[in-house]
Design a protein around this motif. Structure first.
Motif, short mmCIF file in Angstrom:
data_model
loop_
_atom_site.label_atom_id
_atom_site.label_comp_id
_atom_site.label_asym_id
_atom_site.label_seq_id
_atom_site.Cartn_x
_atom_site.Cartn_y
_atom_site.Cartn_z
N GLU A 97 1.40 8.71 15.03
CA GLU A 97 1.76 7.33 14.68
C GLU A 97 2.11 6.57 15.94
O GLU A 97 2.24 7.14 17.03
N GLY A 98 2.24 5.27 15.79
CA GLY A 98 2.59 4.40 16.91
C GLY A 98 2.74 2.98 16.40
O GLY A 98 2.91 2.75 15.20
N SER A 144 0.19 -12.40 18.66
CA SER A 144 0.64 -13.53 17.85
C SER A 144 1.44 -13.13 16.61
O SER A 144 1.59 -13.92 15.70
N ALA A 145 1.92 -11.88 16.57
CA ALA A 145 2.72 -11.44 15.43
C ALA A 145 3.58 -10.27 15.86
O ALA A 145 3.31 -9.62 16.88
N PRO A 146 4.64 -9.97 15.13
CA PRO A 146 5.48 -8.82 15.49
C PRO A 146 4.70 -7.51 15.42
O PRO A 146 3.72 -7.40 14.67
N PRO A 147 5.09 -6.50 16.19
CA PRO A 147 4.43 -5.19 16.13
C PRO A 147 4.51 -4.61 14.72
O PRO A 147 5.45 -4.87 13.97
N ALA A 148 3.50 -3.82 14.36
CA ALA A 148 3.45 -3.18 13.04
C ALA A 148 3.27 -1.68 13.22
O ALA A 148 2.42 -1.25 14.01
N ARG A 149 4.06 -0.89 12.50
CA ARG A 149 3.95 0.56 12.63
C ARG A 149 2.64 1.04 12.01
O ARG A 149 2.27 0.62 10.91
N MET A 150 1.95 1.91 12.72
CA MET A 150 0.67 2.46 12.27
C MET A 150 0.82 3.97 12.15
O MET A 150 1.13 4.66 13.13
N ARG A 151 0.59 4.48 10.93
CA ARG A 151 0.77 5.90 10.65
C ARG A 151 -0.57 6.55 10.35
O ARG A 151 -1.57 5.87 10.17
N SER A 166 -3.32 0.25 4.52
CA SER A 166 -2.86 1.61 4.26
C SER A 166 -3.54 2.09 2.99
O SER A 166 -3.03 1.86 1.88
N PRO A 167 -4.70 2.74 3.09
CA PRO A 167 -5.46 3.13 1.90
C PRO A 167 -4.73 4.18 1.08
O PRO A 167 -3.95 4.99 1.60
N ASP A 168 -5.02 4.18 -0.21
CA ASP A 168 -4.57 5.23 -1.11
C ASP A 168 -5.73 6.22 -1.24
O ASP A 168 -6.65 6.02 -2.04
N TYR A 169 -5.72 7.27 -0.43
CA TYR A 169 -6.84 8.20 -0.39
C TYR A 169 -6.95 9.03 -1.67
O TYR A 169 -8.01 9.58 -1.95
N ASP A 170 -5.86 9.14 -2.43
CA ASP A 170 -5.95 9.84 -3.70
C ASP A 170 -6.80 9.06 -4.70
O ASP A 170 -7.51 9.63 -5.52
N ARG A 171 -6.74 7.73 -4.61
CA ARG A 171 -7.52 6.89 -5.52
C ARG A 171 -8.92 6.62 -4.98
O ARG A 171 -9.82 6.32 -5.74
#
Length: 315
Positions: free
Chosen positions: A64-65, A71-78, A149-154
């Motif tokens: 993650e990171g 032009s926007a606040p940082p977003a956590r990427m998992r 953030s995909p739902d890989y189960d679906r």
């Protein structure tokens, strides 16, 4: 309709999409060059990706990171998240919230595999429009960076698609010139579908019945002898009102948009067919090859014949 802002937009997975405009936006990219790679980096990795004319994505496979935009606040990427860069804006990745100015340039091109497994792993794909042309107006209407953030189960098919792309990047074989663009196309389509979610998240221009009708006419028959007056009648508006409304929602005047669609279609035909340039000129609405060639050179910087010879895919 929800107001749009530039920068990073985060959304959960959704199901319904503006399929037609997504198809057209991705199809337009095929005149560009496809690149892709898999990268493993240390947990401390930080890098800034410069802007370009094109569309790209990053898929976080492990670790993650933070996804950084100007032009926007940082977003956590998992792990499992997908970052779409819909119009080539500068962006970055870092182990903690930061600004683009703090990040060093990210290494580009193929890298030697690390001697041992590293904690952060991702795949990247991009269409670069290196020989002219521009990203579709729908993509330009999106934020600089879109994080889903995909739902890989679906949606197990998306996981399979990512696995196929990883394999294609790791072990290029005969047929890669076909498989790589196809897999990148599918990744872009899936990500845009997840982002769109519903009609409120699609191109604003399609939410206006009159402008949508005019766009449909242009897209169905770009070769027709359109004028602003004729398109205004299709939209049910006066010439002045139509021009103002179209320019506001689409981002360019009607005739500029029409010319762009004709030349985009011409570029695709040059790349995908062996038809004579004179025939392509007529097919996209130009009376003569000379007129088409002049407009094409202004748009792409090179004449049609030269464009055709330079259009071999680079992976």
């Amino acid at each position: 309709m929800r107001e749009r802002t530039r920068g990073i937009r985060v959304c959960a997975a959704a199901t319904i999409s503006a399929v037609d405009v997504i198809s057209e936006a991705v199809e337009d990219l095929r005149i560009g060059q496809v690149y892709g790679r898999r990268a493993e980096v240390a947990a401390s990795f930080a890098g800034r990706f410069v802007s370009c004319e094109g569309v790209g994505f990053h898929v976080m496979l492990r670790g993650e990171g933070w996804l950084i935009s100007g032009s926007a606040p940082p977003a956590r990427m998992r792990a499992g998240d997908i970052a779409l860069i819909p119009h080539g804006a500068e962006h970055g990745f870092a182990p903690r919230p930061s600004t683009l100015a703090e990040l060093p340039p990210a290494p580009m091109g193929l890298q030697d595999p690390p001697p041992e497994r590293l904690p952060v792993e991702m795949i990247c794909g991009i269409y670069r429009l290196e020989r002219g042309g521009s990203v579709h107006h729908f993509l330009r209407s999106l934020p600089d960076v879109v994080l889903v953030s995909p739902d890989y189960d679906r949606d197990a098919r998306l996981r399979v698609l990512i696995d196929l792309l990883v394999e294609d990047l790791d072990r290029p074989r005969e047929g890669t010139l076909v498989t790589r663009p196809a897999l990148v196309d599918l990744m872009l389509v899936h990500t845009l579908r997840l982002w769109s979610g519903d009609s409120a998240e699609t191109w604003d221009a399609l939410g206006d019945p009159g402008i949508a009708a005019a766009l449909q006419e242009i897209h169905d028959s770009p070769q027709a002898p359109w004028t602003v007056e004729r398109l205004g009648r299709a939209a049910g508006m006066s010439r002045t009102a139509f021009t103002r409304r179209f320019t506001t929602l689409v981002g360019t005047p009607p005739m500029t948009y029409l010319i762009g669609r004709r030349l985009q279609q011409g570029a695709q035909l040059l790349r995908e067919s062996d038809a004579p340039i004179s025939a392509i000129a007529r097919q996209v609405g130009y009376a003569t090859e000379f007129a088409f060639a002049g407009a094409f050179r202004r748009e792409f910087g090179i004449p049609p014949g030269r464009f055709r010879t330079l259009s071999e895919p680079l992976l």
